[in-house]
Design an enzyme around this catalytic site. Structure first.
Site, PDB file in Angstrom:
ATOM      1  N   ASP A 135       0.843  -1.197   0.000  1.00 15.14           N
ATOM      2  CA  ASP A 135       0.000   0.000   0.000  1.00 15.14           C
ATOM      3  C   ASP A 135       0.887   1.258   0.000  1.00 15.14           C
ATOM      4  O   ASP A 135       1.800   1.371   0.829  1.00 15.14           O
ATOM      5  CB  ASP A 135      -0.863  -0.050   1.277  1.00 15.14           C
ATOM      6  CG  ASP A 135      -1.952   1.001   1.293  1.00 15.14           C
ATOM      7  OD1 ASP A 135      -2.422   1.392   0.215  1.00 15.14           O
ATOM      8  OD2 ASP A 135      -2.345   1.409   2.414  1.00 15.14           O
ATOM      9  N   HIS A 136       0.603   2.183  -0.908  1.00 10.60           N
ATOM     10  CA  HIS A 136       1.319   3.472  -0.964  1.00 10.60           C
ATOM     11  C   HIS A 136       2.842   3.363  -1.037  1.00 10.60           C
ATOM     12  O   HIS A 136       3.556   4.130  -0.362  1.00 10.60           O
ATOM     13  CB  HIS A 136       0.947   4.364   0.224  1.00 10.60           C
ATOM     14  CG  HIS A 136      -0.470   4.868   0.175  1.00 10.60           C
ATOM     15  ND1 HIS A 136      -0.889   5.839  -0.708  1.00 10.60           N
ATOM     16  CD2 HIS A 136      -1.567   4.510   0.890  1.00 10.60           C
ATOM     17  CE1 HIS A 136      -2.181   6.068  -0.522  1.00 10.60           C
ATOM     18  NE2 HIS A 136      -2.626   5.260   0.427  1.00 10.60           N
TER      19      HIS A 136
ATOM     20  N   ALA B 174     -11.267   4.845   3.535  1.00  8.38           N
ATOM     21  CA  ALA B 174     -12.663   4.406   3.718  1.00  8.38           C
ATOM     22  C   ALA B 174     -13.086   4.313   5.179  1.00  8.38           C
ATOM     23  O   ALA B 174     -14.282   4.194   5.457  1.00  8.38           O
ATOM     24  CB  ALA B 174     -12.884   3.066   3.027  1.00  8.38           C
TER      25      ALA B 174
ATOM     26  N   ASN C  19     -10.146   0.466   0.571  1.00  9.46           N
ATOM     27  CA  ASN C  19      -9.037   0.363   1.533  1.00  9.46           C
ATOM     28  C   ASN C  19      -9.463   0.799   2.933  1.00  9.46           C
ATOM     29  O   ASN C  19      -9.966   1.915   3.109  1.00  9.46           O
ATOM     30  CB  ASN C  19      -7.892   1.298   1.112  1.00  9.46           C
ATOM     31  CG  ASN C  19      -7.115   0.776  -0.077  1.00  9.46           C
ATOM     32  OD1 ASN C  19      -7.526  -0.174  -0.728  1.00  9.46           O
ATOM     33  ND2 ASN C  19      -5.999   1.396  -0.352  1.00  9.46           N
TER      34      ASN C  19
ATOM     35  N   ALA D  23      -7.978   1.002   6.925  1.00  9.36           N
ATOM     36  CA  ALA D  23      -6.860   0.843   7.867  1.00  9.36           C
ATOM     37  C   ALA D  23      -7.214   1.366   9.257  1.00  9.36           C
ATOM     38  O   ALA D  23      -7.197   0.624  10.243  1.00  9.36           O
ATOM     39  CB  ALA D  23      -5.623   1.579   7.334  1.00  9.36           C
ATOM     40  N   THR D  24      -7.567   2.644   9.350  1.00  8.81           N
ATOM     41  CA  THR D  24      -7.715   3.296  10.664  1.00  8.81           C
ATOM     42  C   THR D  24      -8.740   2.601  11.554  1.00  8.81           C
ATOM     43  O   THR D  24      -8.504   2.417  12.752  1.00  8.81           O
ATOM     44  CB  THR D  24      -8.095   4.778  10.468  1.00  8.81           C
ATOM     45  OG1 THR D  24      -7.066   5.388   9.680  1.00  8.81           O
ATOM     46  CG2 THR D  24      -8.213   5.504  11.777  1.00  8.81           C
TER      47      THR D  24
HETATM   48  O1  G3H Z   1      -4.273   3.096   1.943  1.00 10.37           O
HETATM   49  C1  G3H Z   1      -4.943   2.871   2.956  1.00 10.37           C
HETATM   50  C2  G3H Z   1      -6.236   3.445   3.110  1.00 10.37           C
HETATM   51  O2  G3H Z   1      -6.512   4.423   2.209  1.00 10.37           O
HETATM   52  C3  G3H Z   1      -6.852   3.454   4.452  1.00 10.37           C
HETATM   53  O3  G3H Z   1      -7.424   4.678   4.854  1.00 10.37           O
HETATM   54  O4  G3H Z   1      -6.928   4.660   7.279  1.00 10.37           O
HETATM   55  O5  G3H Z   1      -8.702   6.080   6.342  1.00 10.37           O
HETATM   56  O6  G3H Z   1      -9.009   3.627   6.424  1.00 10.37           O
HETATM   57  P1  G3H Z   1      -8.061   4.765   6.312  1.00 10.37           P
HETATM   58 ZN    ZN Z   2      -4.566   5.058   1.118  1.00  5.56          ZN
END
Ligand code: G3H
Ligand code: ZN
Length: 282
Positions: free
Chosen positions: A82-83, A208, A228, A230-231
């Site tokens: 990712d990224h 998201a 995606n 993550a948080t």
């Molecule tokens: O690349 C990872 C995501 O874009 C996650 O974003 O942390 O806002 O869910 P988020």
């Molecule tokens: Zn991202």
């Protein structure tokens, strides 16, 4: 089941109008939580690792955890960088055996983003690795972005970018941000539909976490194929572990708190899989 490329997974999602959840993992328990949730709901799933996470442990370490866990289930699992923002990030994952990477050149001037993304695609295509790229900036960590043509993905430029680079999927900027939203997210759905009409490749929604069910479903209806998250997983893990440790200050077995963290992550993943409509799609 063996780990598969994200390309075929996303092609199926595009064809059958659902989205695949791409969940960022931080440790072994996250890997288990994501794969077990997917198996329980019969959903294809993408596990992704950020560059910072790969500094904490290596691509080899994450790949072997994902492979070991994926071997015990029937659903298709993919692992994705990712990224990634440098050739070094890309190469270290490719060398470890990742079959999918993101090259994020969105902060570069447009021509440099095209050139560098194209180099990554040339390298990766020859060895069967799929490439996601980004056009337009998805800001974060906090707050909602101000709508601006310079930050949001321009549909005509997106079409040109995909044609010139040959990327397999494209992350678009339509008003989402990474991290926690401080204000109600305002997504530019019209822009998303226009991008969808201009670009054939699967489209990816970043940032998201914190989007409502309606936000996510509308984005998928308008052509998003990979989402995606993550948080929300990090929060679920940390809150569950913190609560256990505060309530049980004399327990010194790390597995006790970690088990609750894993369950909390698994619950969020299951909830998202239902919203994205990827349940029963494996
Ligand atoms: O690349 C990872 C995501 O874009 C996650 O974003 O942390 O806002 O869910 P988020
Ligand atoms: Zn991202």
């Amino acid at each position: 089941m063996a780990i598969i490329n994200t390309q075929e997974m996303l092609a199926d999602a595009r064809h059958r109008h659902y989205a695949v959840g791409a969940f960022n993992v931080e440790n072994m328990e996250f890997v288990q939580a994501v794969i077990w949730a997917a198996e329980e709901l019969c959903a294809p799933v993408i596990i992704q690792t950020s560059v910072n996470t790969l500094k904490y442990a290596t691509p080899e370490m994450f790949l072997s955890m994902v492979k070991t866990c994926a071997d015990t289930v029937k659903v298709p699992v993919a692992i994705h960088l990712d990224h990634g923002s440098t050739m070094f990030n890309i190469m270290s994952c490719v060398k470890a055996g990742y079959k999918s990477v993101m090259f994020d050149g969105s902060m570069l001037p447009y021509e440099a983003n095209v050139e560098q993304t194209r180099s990554v695609v040339e390298l990766c295509k020859s060895i069967g690795v799929s490439v996601e790229a980004e056009l337009g900036a998805i800001s974060g960590k906090e707050g909602a972005p101000k709508e601006s043509d310079s930050l949001y993905t321009n549909p005509e430029v997106a079409e040109e970018f995909v044609n010139r680079t040959g990327v397999d999927s494209l992350a678009v900027s339509i008003g989402t941000v990474h991290g926690l939203y401080k204000a109600e997210p305002k997504l530019d759905y019209e822009r998303l539909s226009t991008i969808r009409n201009c670009v054939e490749s699967p489209l990816v929604l970043h940032g998201a976490s914190g989007l409502s069910v309606d936000h996510l479903r509308e984005c998928i209806a308008r052509g998003i194929t990979k989402v995606n998250i993550a948080t929300e997983l990090r929060c679920a893990w940390t809150n569950a572990c913190r609560q256990y440790m505060v309530e049980n200050p004399n327990v010194f077995d790390p597995k006790k708190a970690s088990k609750l963290g894993r369950e909390a992550v698994m619950n969020v993943v299951k909830e998202k899989i239902f919203i994205l409509g990827s349940n029963s799609m494996a």
